[in-house]
Design a protein around this motif. Structure first.
Motif, PDB file in Angstrom:
ATOM      1  N   ILE A 181       0.854  -1.183   0.000  1.00  0.00           N
ATOM      2  CA  ILE A 181       0.000   0.000   0.000  1.00  0.00           C
ATOM      3  C   ILE A 181       0.891   1.235   0.000  1.00  0.00           C
ATOM      4  CG2 ILE A 181      -1.940  -1.125   1.163  1.00  0.00           C
ATOM      5  CD1 ILE A 181      -1.012   0.154   3.755  1.00  0.00           C
ATOM      6  N   PRO A 182       0.388   2.360  -0.530  1.00  0.00           N
ATOM      7  CA  PRO A 182       1.214   3.576  -0.556  1.00  0.00           C
ATOM      8  C   PRO A 182       1.443   4.127   0.854  1.00  0.00           C
ATOM      9  CG  PRO A 182      -0.630   3.719  -2.101  1.00  0.00           C
ATOM     10  CD  PRO A 182      -0.898   2.551  -1.209  1.00  0.00           C
ATOM     11  N   LEU A 183       2.556   4.821   1.024  1.00  0.00           N
ATOM     12  CA  LEU A 183       2.779   5.583   2.249  1.00  0.00           C
ATOM     13  C   LEU A 183       2.343   7.019   1.994  1.00  0.00           C
ATOM     14  CD1 LEU A 183       5.524   7.574   1.969  1.00  0.00           C
ATOM     15  CD2 LEU A 183       6.647   5.355   2.062  1.00  0.00           C
ATOM     16  N   VAL A 184       1.946   7.711   3.054  1.00  0.00           N
ATOM     17  CA  VAL A 184       1.428   9.073   2.941  1.00  0.00           C
ATOM     18  C   VAL A 184       2.392  10.031   3.621  1.00  0.00           C
ATOM     19  CG1 VAL A 184      -0.482  10.631   3.457  1.00  0.00           C
ATOM     20  CG2 VAL A 184      -0.946   8.237   2.894  1.00  0.00           C
ATOM     21  N   VAL A 185       2.899  10.989   2.863  1.00  0.00           N
ATOM     22  CA  VAL A 185       3.777  12.027   3.394  1.00  0.00           C
ATOM     23  C   VAL A 185       2.929  13.260   3.670  1.00  0.00           C
ATOM     24  CG1 VAL A 185       5.759  13.526   2.939  1.00  0.00           C
ATOM     25  CG2 VAL A 185       5.777  11.145   2.163  1.00  0.00           C
ATOM     26  N   SER A 186       2.962  13.739   4.925  1.00  0.00           N
ATOM     27  CA  SER A 186       2.180  14.905   5.316  1.00  0.00           C
ATOM     28  C   SER A 186       2.819  15.541   6.530  1.00  0.00           C
ATOM     29  CB  SER A 186       0.732  14.495   5.638  1.00  0.00           C
ATOM     30  OG  SER A 186       0.708  13.617   6.748  1.00  0.00           O
ATOM     31  N   ASP A 187       2.199  16.610   7.034  1.00  0.00           N
ATOM     32  CA  ASP A 187       2.714  17.273   8.239  1.00  0.00           C
ATOM     33  C   ASP A 187       2.819  16.314   9.401  1.00  0.00           C
ATOM     34  OD1 ASP A 187       3.072  19.972   7.323  1.00  0.00           O
ATOM     35  OD2 ASP A 187       0.902  20.175   7.285  1.00  0.00           O
ATOM     36  N   SER A 188       1.811  15.457   9.553  1.00  0.00           N
ATOM     37  CA  SER A 188       1.780  14.558  10.709  1.00  0.00           C
ATOM     38  C   SER A 188       2.810  13.446  10.617  1.00  0.00           C
ATOM     39  CB  SER A 188       0.378  13.949  10.854  1.00  0.00           C
ATOM     40  OG  SER A 188       0.039  13.208   9.699  1.00  0.00           O
ATOM     41  N   ALA A 189       3.334  13.197   9.411  1.00  0.00           N
ATOM     42  CA  ALA A 189       4.269  12.083   9.229  1.00  0.00           C
ATOM     43  C   ALA A 189       5.679  12.556   8.908  1.00  0.00           C
ATOM     44  CB  ALA A 189       3.777  11.170   8.117  1.00  0.00           C
ATOM     45  N   GLN A 190       5.953  13.844   9.079  1.00  0.00           N
ATOM     46  CA  GLN A 190       7.249  14.344   8.642  1.00  0.00           C
ATOM     47  C   GLN A 190       8.404  13.837   9.502  1.00  0.00           C
ATOM     48  OE1 GLN A 190       7.898  18.618   9.250  1.00  0.00           O
ATOM     49  NE2 GLN A 190       5.993  18.711  10.419  1.00  0.00           N
ATOM     50  N   ARG A 191       8.136  13.338  10.682  1.00  0.00           N
ATOM     51  CA  ARG A 191       9.210  12.783  11.524  1.00  0.00           C
ATOM     52  C   ARG A 191       9.244  11.263  11.472  1.00  0.00           C
ATOM     53  NH1 ARG A 191       7.170  17.139  14.318  1.00  0.00           N
ATOM     54  NH2 ARG A 191       8.668  18.770  14.854  1.00  0.00           N
ATOM     55  N   ALA A 192       8.408  10.677  10.638  1.00  0.00           N
ATOM     56  CA  ALA A 192       8.367   9.219  10.529  1.00  0.00           C
ATOM     57  C   ALA A 192       9.580   8.698   9.764  1.00  0.00           C
ATOM     58  CB  ALA A 192       7.079   8.785   9.829  1.00  0.00           C
ATOM     59  N   ALA A 193      10.003   7.484  10.112  1.00  0.00           N
ATOM     60  CA  ALA A 193      11.153   6.859   9.459  1.00  0.00           C
ATOM     61  C   ALA A 193      10.675   5.770   8.509  1.00  0.00           C
ATOM     62  CB  ALA A 193      12.095   6.275  10.503  1.00  0.00           C
ATOM     63  N   LEU A 194      11.404   5.619   7.415  1.00  0.00           N
ATOM     64  CA  LEU A 194      11.112   4.591   6.423  1.00  0.00           C
ATOM     65  C   LEU A 194      12.107   3.451   6.592  1.00  0.00           C
ATOM     66  CD1 LEU A 194       9.674   3.533   3.884  1.00  0.00           C
ATOM     67  CD2 LEU A 194      11.237   4.945   2.518  1.00  0.00           C
ATOM     68  N   GLU A 195      11.602   2.266   6.886  1.00  0.00           N
ATOM     69  CA  GLU A 195      12.441   1.074   7.051  1.00  0.00           C
ATOM     70  C   GLU A 195      12.240   0.166   5.841  1.00  0.00           C
ATOM     71  OE1 GLU A 195      14.609   0.433   9.438  1.00  0.00           O
ATOM     72  OE2 GLU A 195      14.169   2.212  10.668  1.00  0.00           O
ATOM     73  N   ILE A 196      13.332  -0.150   5.143  1.00  0.00           N
ATOM     74  CA  ILE A 196      13.274  -0.988   3.943  1.00  0.00           C
ATOM     75  C   ILE A 196      14.126  -2.240   4.153  1.00  0.00           C
ATOM     76  CG2 ILE A 196      13.931  -1.142   1.509  1.00  0.00           C
ATOM     77  CD1 ILE A 196      13.294   1.787   1.220  1.00  0.00           C
ATOM     78  N   VAL A 197      13.547  -3.385   3.826  1.00  0.00           N
ATOM     79  CA  VAL A 197      14.279  -4.655   3.875  1.00  0.00           C
ATOM     80  C   VAL A 197      14.323  -5.228   2.469  1.00  0.00           C
ATOM     81  CG1 VAL A 197      14.393  -6.980   4.848  1.00  0.00           C
ATOM     82  CG2 VAL A 197      13.500  -5.086   6.237  1.00  0.00           C
ATOM     83  N   ILE A 198      15.517  -5.538   1.988  1.00  0.00           N
ATOM     84  CA  ILE A 198      15.673  -6.164   0.685  1.00  0.00           C
ATOM     85  C   ILE A 198      16.274  -7.552   0.861  1.00  0.00           C
ATOM     86  CG2 ILE A 198      15.928  -3.966  -0.503  1.00  0.00           C
ATOM     87  CD1 ILE A 198      18.939  -4.473  -0.644  1.00  0.00           C
ATOM     88  N   SER A 199      16.190  -8.372  -0.170  1.00  0.00           N
ATOM     89  CA  SER A 199      16.736  -9.725  -0.100  1.00  0.00           C
ATOM     90  C   SER A 199      17.304 -10.125  -1.456  1.00  0.00           C
ATOM     91  CB  SER A 199      15.650 -10.716   0.327  1.00  0.00           C
ATOM     92  OG  SER A 199      16.130 -12.049   0.261  1.00  0.00           O
ATOM     93  N   PRO A 200      18.414 -10.868  -1.452  1.00  0.00           N
ATOM     94  CA  PRO A 200      18.978 -11.362  -2.717  1.00  0.00           C
ATOM     95  C   PRO A 200      18.355 -12.668  -3.179  1.00  0.00           C
ATOM     96  CG  PRO A 200      20.431 -11.967  -0.936  1.00  0.00           C
ATOM     97  CD  PRO A 200      19.292 -11.203  -0.309  1.00  0.00           C
ATOM     98  N   ASN A 201      17.404 -13.208  -2.415  1.00  0.00           N
ATOM     99  CA  ASN A 201      16.853 -14.535  -2.709  1.00  0.00           C
ATOM    100  C   ASN A 201      15.721 -14.463  -3.729  1.00  0.00           C
ATOM    101  OD1 ASN A 201      18.623 -15.703  -0.777  1.00  0.00           O
ATOM    102  ND2 ASN A 201      17.207 -15.090   0.852  1.00  0.00           N
ATOM    103  N   VAL A 202      16.033 -13.922  -4.885  1.00  0.00           N
ATOM    104  CA  VAL A 202      15.030 -13.779  -5.942  1.00  0.00           C
ATOM    105  C   VAL A 202      14.780 -15.127  -6.616  1.00  0.00           C
ATOM    106  CG1 VAL A 202      15.558 -11.358  -6.383  1.00  0.00           C
ATOM    107  CG2 VAL A 202      16.838 -13.140  -7.587  1.00  0.00           C
TER     108      VAL A 202
END
Length: 261
Positions: free
Chosen positions: A137-158
């Motif tokens: 689902i999309p993330l929403v960038v706004s005033d209330s979320a400006q201090r939120a952190a984005l955590e991304i996990v990737i994997s090489p097991n394609v």
């Protein structure tokens, strides 16, 4: 460009516009506004509100662990969902996996990754924004979320999917398009895989994210027409359902959808 503008009142006028679909963009340092316009006649009294932009900080790991060499091989992406807002660029990834998007306009974005030159294949395994799910689902960038952190996990097991496309007489079909489409999250266009069969009718799709898909093949298809949801609904029953697991190599043969007559 170079239209009459009065800074004291904010009034502008753009003349001699040919009828059609446009994107109106207004911006100054740190602020931006973009909106779609369909010009069929004169437009009067259009109100444009400039909003401040934000910075979105994040961190990327490989299967939940820090790998300074591995994370340098990809670049996080934010793709605006409205097709109008410019997708922001990201800073370089630091040794601890942290990065930052600057000048992010308020709105909805899809998280993605792009391989750096010469990179190994990775897929986006998980994404959370302010600890909320942001993978499907999309993330929403706004005033209330400006201090939120984005955590991304990737994997090489394609995974990998390969096979043969044949016609109604079970004869291999060279030079036809085979497309792997997610069975559920079809608005995640980065999961789509398309290729053309070789002289023996064979195809190979690499760097496939694990999940459920349908694979289609067409005798004739316009470029990128497989993104048309209405088209896919018409041929849904002719797609072959497949499940791709981590690090798997799937063999699947497909019957081509005949060209429309």
């Amino acid at each position: 460009m170079n239209t009459p503008y009065t800074p004291a009142t904010g009034v502008f006028e753009i003349r001699d516009v040919v009828p059609g679909a446009y994107t109106l963009q207004v911006g100054s340092q740190g602020t931006v506004a973009r909106m779609p316009l369909n010009v069929t006649s004169n437009i009067d009294g259009l109100a444009v509100v400039l909003n401040g932009t934000f910075s979105v900080a994040g961190r990327i790991t490989i299967d939940g662990k820090l790998d300074a060499t591995g994370v340098e091989r990809v670049r996080p992406q934010l793709r605006a969902t409205n097709g109008v807002t410019q997708s922001p660029g990201t800073t370089a990834i630091a040794a601890d996996g942290t990065f930052r998007f600057d000048n992010v306009a308020a709105g909805e974005y899809r998280v993605g990754i792009a391989p750096a030159q010469g990179a190994h294949d990775y897929y986006l395994k998980d994404a959370r924004f302010d600890r909320d799910h942001a993978l499907n689902i999309p993330l929403v960038v706004s005033d209330s979320a400006q201090r939120a952190a984005l955590e991304i996990v990737i994997s090489p097991n394609v995974g990998q999917t390969e096979g043969v496309v044949s016609d109604e007489k079970l004869q291999p079909m060279p030079g036809v398009q085979a497309v792997l489409i997610p069975d559920k999250y079809r608005d995640r266009t980065e999961l789509y895989k398309a290729t053309t069969t070789d002289q023996t009718g064979r195809f190979t799709m690499r760097a496939v994210a694990p999940g459920d898909y349908k694979i289609f093949a067409w005798e004739a298809l316009e470029s990128f027409a497989y993104f048309d949801a209405d088209l896919i609904k018409q041929v849904e029953a002719q797609g072959k359902l497949v499940h791709v697991s981590e690090s798997s190599k799937l063999q699947v043969d497909v019957r081509a959808i005949p060209a429309a007559k």
